[in-house]
Write a protein that holds these residues in place. Structure first.
Motif, mmCIF file in Angstrom:
data_model
loop_
_atom_site.group_PDB
_atom_site.id
_atom_site.type_symbol
_atom_site.label_atom_id
_atom_site.label_comp_id
_atom_site.label_asym_id
_atom_site.label_seq_id
_atom_site.Cartn_x
_atom_site.Cartn_y
_atom_site.Cartn_z
ATOM 1 N N UNK A 1 28.126 44.716 5.564
ATOM 2 C CA UNK A 1 29.023 43.496 5.611
ATOM 3 C C UNK A 1 30.515 43.641 5.322
ATOM 4 N N UNK A 2 30.531 44.471 4.233
ATOM 5 C CA UNK A 2 32.111 44.671 3.946
ATOM 6 C C UNK A 2 32.804 45.380 5.088
ATOM 7 N N UNK A 3 32.075 46.327 5.554
ATOM 8 C CA UNK A 3 33.057 47.065 6.700
ATOM 9 C C UNK A 3 33.199 46.151 7.934
ATOM 10 N N UNK A 4 32.097 45.363 8.351
ATOM 11 C CA UNK A 4 32.016 44.475 9.433
ATOM 12 C C UNK A 4 33.383 43.512 9.181
ATOM 13 N N UNK A 5 33.350 42.916 7.850
ATOM 14 C CA UNK A 5 34.609 42.090 7.320
ATOM 15 C C UNK A 5 35.901 42.854 7.690
ATOM 16 N N UNK A 6 36.253 43.958 7.316
ATOM 17 C CA UNK A 6 37.353 45.083 7.748
ATOM 18 C C UNK A 6 37.620 44.914 9.091
ATOM 19 N N UNK A 7 36.617 45.113 9.852
ATOM 20 C CA UNK A 7 36.876 45.288 11.270
ATOM 21 C C UNK A 7 37.292 44.005 11.713
ATOM 22 N N UNK A 8 36.782 42.883 11.256
ATOM 23 C CA UNK A 8 37.157 41.531 11.830
ATOM 24 C C UNK A 8 38.529 41.124 11.447
#
Length: 167
Positions: A16-23
């Protein structure tokens, strides 16, 4: 059993954290460079059409809409991020979650670009590695940069999550 719970918790928090960074990168990229992010409703549309066994589209944007496609697409986006975090942990083990390092995170993040190049883009009508788009090399570069940012996000999220998992 405790290690299984630690694995799942690590994968969920890191993914989730990595996907937030990507977003966040997608928002910055759009604001600074005028390059829009992928419309995840189109991912939801593609997934919705899988129910009727339709895997490939000439142009996903021209395919009929699916009820709830935006929610389906965004949910899939985050579940895929969690899945790639699980891949990272499956390859490098819980020791990585306990003491995250950048190289494994970047390897998985950059390696994850294979998913859009070989699955999503062809299935949604853009061809292998965006070969059917107006500017294939620009699309490839944007995918590579975005997935590199995802790798950085895996590392950052791993570091942010590890104190909670190791207490």
């Amino acid at each position: 059993m405790v290690e299984a719970a630690e694995f799942v918790a690590s994968a969920v928090l890191t993914g989730i954290g990595a996907t937030v960074v990507m977003d966040i990168w997608g928002m910055v990229r759009k604001r600074l460079l005028g390059i829009p992010s992928l419309d995840y409703a189109l991912v939801g549309r593609w997934l919705g059409h899988l129910v009727s066994a339709r895997l490939r589209h000439d142009r996903i944007a021209a395919s009929p809409q699916v009820v709830g496609e935006r929610v389906i697409g965004w949910t899939a986006h985050y579940l895929i991020g969690i899945g790639f975090a699980g891949v990272l942990l499956a390859i490098f083990g819980l020791d990585w979650a306990r003491q995250p390092t950048i190289a494994p995170a970047l390897m998985v993040g950059i390696g994850s670009v294979a998913a859009p190049f070989l699955v999503m883009q062809p299935a949604m009508g853009a061809g292998i590695a965006a070969s059917r788009t107006p500017h294939p090399w620009a699309a490839r570069l944007q995918s590579l940069v975005t997935h590199t940012v995802f790798g950085i996000g895996l590392y950052a999220a791993g570091w942010l999550a590890h104190p909670f998992l190791n207490s």
